[in-house]
Every structure is written in C-alpha cells, then in structure tokens.
Design a protein around this motif. Sequence first.
Motif, short mmCIF file in Angstrom:
data_model
loop_
_atom_site.label_atom_id
_atom_site.label_comp_id
_atom_site.label_asym_id
_atom_site.label_seq_id
_atom_site.Cartn_x
_atom_site.Cartn_y
_atom_site.Cartn_z
N GLY A 78 2.49 10.28 -10.02
CA GLY A 78 1.77 9.79 -11.38
C GLY A 78 2.39 8.58 -12.15
O GLY A 78 2.38 8.70 -13.29
N VAL A 79 2.90 7.79 -11.21
CA VAL A 79 3.28 6.37 -11.97
C VAL A 79 2.86 5.19 -11.11
O VAL A 79 2.10 5.42 -10.00
CB VAL A 79 5.06 6.33 -12.06
N GLY A 80 3.27 3.90 -11.51
CA GLY A 80 2.58 2.79 -10.89
C GLY A 80 3.28 1.67 -11.53
O GLY A 80 4.07 1.68 -12.26
N LEU A 81 2.98 0.56 -10.68
CA LEU A 81 3.41 -0.98 -10.94
C LEU A 81 2.19 -1.87 -11.09
O LEU A 81 1.15 -1.81 -10.56
CB LEU A 81 4.10 -1.45 -9.88
N ASN A 82 2.31 -2.80 -12.22
CA ASN A 82 1.11 -3.70 -12.05
C ASN A 82 1.36 -4.71 -11.14
O ASN A 82 2.35 -4.80 -10.37
CB ASN A 82 1.30 -4.46 -13.67
N ALA A 83 0.38 -5.80 -11.17
CA ALA A 83 0.44 -6.76 -9.70
C ALA A 83 1.57 -7.29 -9.70
O ALA A 83 2.25 -7.45 -8.59
CB ALA A 83 -0.77 -7.58 -9.89
N ASP A 84 2.26 -8.05 -10.89
CA ASP A 84 3.35 -8.67 -10.58
C ASP A 84 4.40 -7.90 -10.33
O ASP A 84 5.61 -8.32 -9.63
CB ASP A 84 3.55 -9.48 -12.05
N ALA A 85 4.72 -6.63 -10.95
CA ALA A 85 5.91 -5.86 -10.89
C ALA A 85 5.88 -5.20 -9.05
O ALA A 85 6.69 -5.20 -8.59
CB ALA A 85 5.77 -4.64 -11.49
N ARG A 108 0.67 -1.12 0.03
CA ARG A 108 -0.12 0.07 0.20
C ARG A 108 0.82 1.30 0.05
O ARG A 108 0.61 2.24 -0.64
CB ARG A 108 -0.94 -0.01 1.24
N LEU A 109 1.88 1.30 0.62
CA LEU A 109 3.03 2.47 0.87
C LEU A 109 3.33 2.75 -0.46
O LEU A 109 3.61 3.89 -0.98
CB LEU A 109 3.92 1.97 1.71
N VAL A 110 3.85 1.71 -1.41
CA VAL A 110 4.46 1.58 -2.71
C VAL A 110 3.48 2.30 -3.63
O VAL A 110 3.82 3.28 -4.29
CB VAL A 110 4.99 0.44 -2.95
N ARG A 111 2.15 1.94 -3.53
CA ARG A 111 0.97 2.14 -4.42
C ARG A 111 0.85 3.66 -4.09
O ARG A 111 0.88 4.51 -4.98
CB ARG A 111 -0.11 1.35 -4.32
N GLU A 112 0.67 4.02 -2.76
CA GLU A 112 0.22 5.40 -2.74
C GLU A 112 1.54 6.49 -3.02
O GLU A 112 1.05 7.62 -3.53
CB GLU A 112 -0.22 5.61 -0.94
N THR A 113 2.61 6.07 -2.57
CA THR A 113 3.93 7.00 -3.07
C THR A 113 3.98 7.03 -4.36
O THR A 113 4.28 8.19 -4.95
CB THR A 113 5.00 6.34 -2.06
N LEU A 114 3.96 6.03 -5.29
CA LEU A 114 4.00 6.04 -6.79
C LEU A 114 2.97 7.02 -7.27
O LEU A 114 3.16 7.76 -8.13
CB LEU A 114 4.35 4.84 -6.97
#
Length: 350
Positions: A166-173, A156-162
């Motif tokens: 304005g960037v993100g990761l798909n589920a596997d990444a 969650r921290l990774v998702r919110e920070t990215l």
Amino acid sequence: MILSKRPDIERFLRQPDAGVRAVVIYGRDIGVVRDRGHALAGKVVADPNDPFDVAQLTDGDLDADAGRLEGELAAQSLMGGRRLVRLRLTSDKGGPDKIAAEALVRHAAGELNPEAFLLIEAGNLDKTSALRKAAEKADGAAAIPCYEDEPGDVARLVRETLARDGVGLNADALAMFVARLPKERGVAKVEIERLALYLGPGSGVQATPADLEPFLGVEPEASLSDAAADAFGGRLAEAQAGLRRAAQEGEAGPAAVRAIGMYLGRLRRALTLAKSGASLQEAAKASGVFWKQEREFLRQARSWNLDELDRLQPEVLAADRACKSAGAPDQLIAQRLALTIASKARRMGL
C-alpha cells in the motif's frame, strides 16, 4: 524446448504446457531462479511444502544415492494426483549434472510416473552441461535461462512489491531508488522490503526523492565501512571501535546497520556469482569491492557461505527496524549486531 523471452516465460509460469513433465530453471541470478521456481511449483501442486505430494532433493542426495532421483520420479503421490519432485543443484560438479540429465530424459519420455513433475533449479549451466542439453532437446521438457534483471524489470519489481504494502514512489523517486539497488534479485528484494517498512505499510504514501533521502542517505563514512568489514572478518574490538568512531562523527545507529547490510549484500552477491562459475576475484570486483579492500574481502568470502548469510539477513532487518523505533538505543543495537556477526565469523575460523 527453450523459453528465453520474457512473455513466453511468464505465460508458461502462469499456465505450464500440459505436455511438459520436466523443467530446468538456471542462471547466474539465483534470486530470479528461486522466484520462478516458486511460481512454477505453486502451479504444479496446491502446497509446494506438502511432504506427501512433494519430494525436495539436493546435490548431496544424488551424491549419496545416484538412483534417488529416478526413484522419486517413479513413486506415486501418497494422496493421489499430481506429484512434484524438486531438485536444487548448487555445485558445479559433473556427477549430479549427469545423473539429473539422465533422469530428465527418461521422465520426459514417459518412462517413469507420468503424474510426476520434475522441477530443477540450478546455477549458471554452461553449454557443455548435460542437463541443459537434455532440457533443451527432450520432448516434454523445457529449459528456462535466467539473466540479471534489466532496470525496467527492477522498476516493475519495486512497484509491484511496494503496491502490495500500500505504498509507492513517484517517477523520480523510483528512478533514484532503482539506481541504488544491487543487481542480484535476492538482495534487491530485501532492500525493497526495508523501504516498505520505512514508508509504513498501508499508509498510502507516494514518496518523492526528498522523502527517500533520509532512507538512502549517502555512502557510509570510512569508519562505518571499516566496522562492517571488521565484523565480518571476526575482529570484534576493531568493529566496536569503528562504530564508536562513526558515532563521534555523527553517524547514528541506523547508518551503521545499513552499512553492515550493504556489506552483507556484497558478500552475498560475490558468493552467488562464484557459485555460478565466476572466480572469487571477478565476483568481488562485480560486487563493487574497492581494490584496497579486495584481499581482506576475498579472505572472508572463502569462509562465509550463502546459508550463513541467509541466516544473518533477518537479524540485520530486525536491527534496522529496531533502530527506527522511538527511543531505541540504536548505537547499542548496532554494536550488538556487530558482536553477533563477529562471533559467527570467529567460529568459522576468521
């Protein structure tokens, strides 16, 4: 009052109970403690850095003047309204713990300025801590223990920070990246920020595992690991030789800077765990130090401190960013970073 469940903690940090005048946030993961302290401070006063409304104290202030904390809690805000007294305890000495506990009990009972709010951030307070007991039992006070983030919390921290960049990761990444992150939140946040820079803030990229491979790479070769250890040990000539050897093996400057950053992260995690009560040897093992390197690592850990490492962190990030600029002399940048670290180590007696 004890707040240990995440929903209760998050509710309280969003809207602190009106009847609570004092809060103790503590735990092994200093990064989580600091994050929650910042969040709560921002709810108490408009500007947590305003010297007119905020008093910031440390263990040293209590050692120098045992009555300083109660004096700050009794004082009125120079601008009128709410006042924040923020105490950071970084040692495990019994004196400051007892002084803080006594002040908390008096303040929670309403004996001092009722418009003041006492926020204490500490390391791993054990069950014998007078401060922890006082915060758990006193009406008008709350204790918030902090534990190492679970994988779901880190994700969650990774998702919110990215997302803020304005960037993100798909589920596997995301799963791949979370698995490689260090457990201590402060170090993990630096790595997440580094990833955001790599992906390009505002680019809208949703990265895949293939996109992350150049960023994550593989574990640095032995020459890079040795070079990082030599730099933090004050052995400049050996560190430079290791970097040159790595370059001959095909390891570019960004990999060298990354190895130095990883080594700094291990040192920082070990010192954080030690400050929270673990022995240095236990802290080294928990930080992933190989047994053959343990003796040298412990020697360095006894000389370095968290303040020095925190001052180095921006230089490592700057070097990492510079290495990725088009046409940058990445090997020279890595060597200059090693020189900076080795020089600091030498001045500390290593």
